[in-house]
Scaffold this active site. Structure first.
Site, PDB file in Angstrom:
ATOM      1  N   TRP A 166       0.853   2.438  12.664  1.00  0.00           N
ATOM      2  CA  TRP A 166       2.237   2.481  13.152  1.00  0.00           C
ATOM      3  C   TRP A 166       3.113   3.410  12.316  1.00  0.00           C
ATOM      4  O   TRP A 166       4.192   3.777  12.757  1.00  0.00           O
ATOM      5  CB  TRP A 166       2.851   1.065  13.179  1.00  0.00           C
ATOM      6  N   ASN A 167       2.678   3.794  11.102  1.00  0.00           N
ATOM      7  CA  ASN A 167       3.620   4.552  10.252  1.00  0.00           C
ATOM      8  C   ASN A 167       3.768   6.012  10.683  1.00  0.00           C
ATOM      9  O   ASN A 167       4.794   6.628  10.443  1.00  0.00           O
ATOM     10  CB  ASN A 167       3.246   4.435   8.760  1.00  0.00           C
ATOM     11  N   PRO A 191      -3.907   2.455  19.710  1.00  0.00           N
ATOM     12  CA  PRO A 191      -2.745   2.559  18.809  1.00  0.00           C
ATOM     13  C   PRO A 191      -2.320   1.196  18.262  1.00  0.00           C
ATOM     14  O   PRO A 191      -2.661   0.158  18.843  1.00  0.00           O
ATOM     15  CB  PRO A 191      -1.650   3.123  19.725  1.00  0.00           C
ATOM     16  N   ALA A 192      -1.571   1.231  17.182  1.00  0.00           N
ATOM     17  CA  ALA A 192      -1.053  -0.022  16.607  1.00  0.00           C
ATOM     18  C   ALA A 192      -0.172  -0.719  17.642  1.00  0.00           C
ATOM     19  O   ALA A 192       0.571  -0.052  18.371  1.00  0.00           O
ATOM     20  CB  ALA A 192      -0.237   0.302  15.360  1.00  0.00           C
ATOM     21  N   GLY A 243      -5.465   3.108   8.050  1.00  0.00           N
ATOM     22  CA  GLY A 243      -4.827   1.800   7.876  1.00  0.00           C
ATOM     23  C   GLY A 243      -5.255   1.182   6.554  1.00  0.00           C
ATOM     24  O   GLY A 243      -5.626   1.899   5.617  1.00  0.00           O
ATOM     25  N   SER A 244      -5.239  -0.130   6.509  1.00  0.00           N
ATOM     26  CA  SER A 244      -5.457  -0.794   5.222  1.00  0.00           C
ATOM     27  C   SER A 244      -6.940  -0.795   4.831  1.00  0.00           C
ATOM     28  O   SER A 244      -7.826  -0.737   5.688  1.00  0.00           O
ATOM     29  CB  SER A 244      -4.959  -2.239   5.299  1.00  0.00           C
ATOM     30  N   GLU A 265      -9.331   6.505   6.581  1.00  0.00           N
ATOM     31  CA  GLU A 265      -8.235   6.951   5.721  1.00  0.00           C
ATOM     32  C   GLU A 265      -7.455   5.690   5.391  1.00  0.00           C
ATOM     33  O   GLU A 265      -6.735   5.173   6.232  1.00  0.00           O
ATOM     34  CB  GLU A 265      -7.436   7.995   6.508  1.00  0.00           C
ATOM     35  N   LEU A 266      -7.661   5.172   4.163  1.00  0.00           N
ATOM     36  CA  LEU A 266      -7.237   3.800   3.851  1.00  0.00           C
ATOM     37  C   LEU A 266      -6.075   3.781   2.839  1.00  0.00           C
ATOM     38  O   LEU A 266      -5.343   4.742   2.722  1.00  0.00           O
ATOM     39  CB  LEU A 266      -8.462   3.017   3.362  1.00  0.00           C
ATOM     40  N   CYS A 299       0.651   6.163   3.100  1.00  0.00           N
ATOM     41  CA  CYS A 299      -0.431   5.815   2.182  1.00  0.00           C
ATOM     42  C   CYS A 299      -0.495   6.773   1.000  1.00  0.00           C
ATOM     43  O   CYS A 299      -1.235   6.527   0.059  1.00  0.00           O
ATOM     44  CB  CYS A 299      -1.758   5.743   2.933  1.00  0.00           C
ATOM     45  N   GLU A 398      -0.542  -1.674  -3.242  1.00  0.00           N
ATOM     46  CA  GLU A 398       0.197  -0.633  -2.522  1.00  0.00           C
ATOM     47  C   GLU A 398       1.530  -1.244  -2.074  1.00  0.00           C
ATOM     48  O   GLU A 398       1.545  -2.246  -1.336  1.00  0.00           O
ATOM     49  CB  GLU A 398      -0.641  -0.201  -1.314  1.00  0.00           C
TER      50      GLU A 398
HETATM   51  C1  SIN Z   1      -0.417   8.250   6.147  1.00  0.00           C
HETATM   52  O1  SIN Z   1       0.392   7.613   5.517  1.00  0.00           O
HETATM   53  O2  SIN Z   1      -1.367   7.671   6.696  1.00  0.00           O
HETATM   54  C2  SIN Z   1      -0.353   9.753   6.319  1.00  0.00           C
HETATM   55  C3  SIN Z   1       0.602  10.420   5.436  1.00  0.00           C
HETATM   56  C4  SIN Z   1       0.618  11.919   5.604  1.00  0.00           C
HETATM   57  O3  SIN Z   1      -0.078  12.479   6.458  1.00  0.00           O
HETATM   58  O4  SIN Z   1       1.334  12.562   4.840  1.00  0.00           O
END
Ligand code: SIN
Length: 497
Positions: A166-167, A191-192, A243-244, A265-266, A299, A398
């Site tokens: 969602w971010n 999607p979220a 995500g997490s 990508e965590l 992240c 985090e």
């Molecule tokens: C993310 O927070 O998953 C991606 C951040 C970014 O692409 O800069």
């Protein structure tokens, strides 16, 4: 129920093209309504903005079947034709930038400026991948056998299922599906549940761009039901996820049965290191850019600011000025620097970390409390903390919120030790003007990405991804396209010489 009945007037009124608002899943080129519906809310004021269909297991199976059928033709389409379709999609995204940003801000909360930046960031992956797809090349090799020749091919891996966060409800989809589609794969995106509208708007534009039915599918609904269909299907060859870390581990376990490729990508716990020779204004600007972007909900956000004692007080003073000047507010209001957090549970989680830091002796220099009553949504005050211990929860987990915490560490060796003392290894930042330190530190840090005097590490042309429990694989650049291919070796024997 008509689409107008499923979307709040406040969102409809903001858009010039109201047909970008879709509330059903997109499967095999058509809109599929679900077994039940779920609400999507605006975190800036908690209002319900849409009711979206949940297609459940049945819809996920149909999407995978559609993607598997479409793969048989899409993989044979020339990369040049695939690129042309991707570029039409890219053009439509840019033409609808304002509407896509308004949808994103409404469902996710980030400011309109950040939302527009995200749409451009996301579109960049499409343009880059369309071009890069034309340059997927094999090599010719010399086999150690007489009368033979050999060569390698990169072929599309097949159907790819991606679960997106969602971010970044737009860019984390395009960062995955643009290289996948360019390489000849077909996709199912889940999607979220917080932000399905951005994904569905992308689907509407993919349809208008002429991307063939079944090549790009979006399934909305309950992850507990849809996720196992995607990870369990023998037709899905790869699982992508942002995500997490706990959810990434779960998906990896589920994908193991089918020996599927995973691209994960965590989570992160980024150190932001400020050495005593750094340009302190640049470092303070860098902390603000890295830490308070999307209200700290990325992240790669700076999680621990590690400063050498000689400059720590001066840095904290500069940070205080900047943090005090940040204005949280509704992302649509001019002058808002930070939107809300994604929901109230996030506010409670961030506040619990701050309270526990305070209880263990840290000083709150700015902020330090929710702004839910003052601002009416899931807001948290931009916060600056110092004097805490590097083993408190705030430094170990985090944060995913607008909280910057400074730790004083003297020697370079101890800085590296502390920075690496985490299961995560996504992004790290170093501010220094000493070229020897640049090399020593960037090599010693166990992180997939290192920003030196640079607070942003992500771009369409560079490899994005982490070491250790921060993930597997890289997104972006030529590496992001290669992830979606299988390397095949062909040997030809019996050649008359
Ligand atoms: C993310 O927070 O998953 C991606 C951040 C970014 O692409 O800069």
């Amino acid at each position: 129920m008509t689409i107008a009945e499923r979307i709040s007037d406040s969102l409809i009124d903001r858009l010039s093209d109201k047909t970008l608002l879709q509330t059903d899943s997109f499967v095999d080129g058509a809109w599929m309504s679900g077994e039940r519906r779920f609400d999507v809310s605006n975190p800036a004021d908690n209002s319900v903005i849409a009711s979206v269909g949940d297609v459940g297991e049945a819809g996920a199976h149909q999407a995978v079947a559609a993607a598997a059928r479409a793969f048989e033709t899409w993989k044979k389409v020339s990369p040049f034709q695939r690129a042309a379709l991707l570029m039409k999609w890219h053009k439509l995204i840019l033409e609808n930038l304002d509407d896509l940003a308004a949808i994103l801000t409404t469902e996710m909360g980030k400011t309109l400026t950040e939302a527009k930046g995200e749409i451009l960031y996301g579109a960049g992956f499409i343009e880059w991948s369309a071009e890069e797809g034309k340059r997927i090349m094999g090599e010719t090799l010399t086999p150690p056998f007489p009368n033979s020749r050999g060569w390698t091919l990169h072929q599309p891996i097949g159907v790819v299922a991606c679960i997106t966060p969602w971010n970044f409800p737009n860019a984390m989809i395009t960062r995955k599906c643009a290289p996948a589609l360019a390489a000849g794969c077909t996709m199912v995106i889940k999607p979220a549940p917080e932000t399905p509208l951005s994904a569905l708007a992308l689907a509407e534009l993919a349809k208008r761009a002429g991307i063939p039915d079944g090549v790009f599918n979006v399934v909305c609904g309950d992850a507990q039901k849809i996720g196992p269909v995607l990870t369990g299907s023998s037709e899905v060859r790869m699982i992508g996820f942002t995500g997490s870390t706990p959810v990434g581990k779960l998906l990896m376990r589920q994908a193991a049965d089918g020996v599927k490729r995973v691209a994960l990508e965590l989570g992160g716990n980024a150190p932001f290191i400020v050495m005593d020779d750094a340009d302190l204004d640049a470092a303070a600007d860098g902390v603000v850019a890295s830490k308070f972007r999307v209200s700290g909900q990325t992240c790669v956000s700076a999680n621990r600011i590690i400063a050498q004692p000689a400059i720590a007080d001066a840095l904290i003073e500069k940070l205080k000025e900047r943090v005090d000047a940040l204005k949280p507010g509704n992302g649509f209001e001019a002058g808002s620097d930070l939107g809300p957090l994604i929901h109230h549970e996030a506010v409670e989680r961030v506040d619990a970390l701050v309270r526990s830091a305070r209880d263990s002796g840290a000083n709150i220099i700015a902020g330090g409390a929710p702004l839910v009553d003052e601002l009416g949504g899931a807001f948290y005050a931009p916060t600056l903390i110092e004097g805490g211990s590097p083993d408190m929860d705030l430094a170990c987990f985090e944060i995913f919120g607008p909280v910057a915490s400074v730790y004083r560490v003297e020697s370079e060796a101890d800085i590296v030790k502390l920075a690496n003392d985490t299961p995560y290894g996504l992004a790290a930042y170093i501010y220094t003007r000493d070229i020897n330190r640049v090399h020593r530190l960037s090599e010693a840090l166990e992180y997939g990405m290192v920003g030196v005097n640079a607070p942003m590490v992500g771009s369409f042309s560079s490899p994005f991804g982490g070491m250790k429990e921060s993930g597997i694989g890289r997104e972006g650049g030529k590496w992001g396209v290669e992830e979606f291919t299988e390397l095949k070796w062909v040997i030809l024997g019996g050649i008359d010489q």
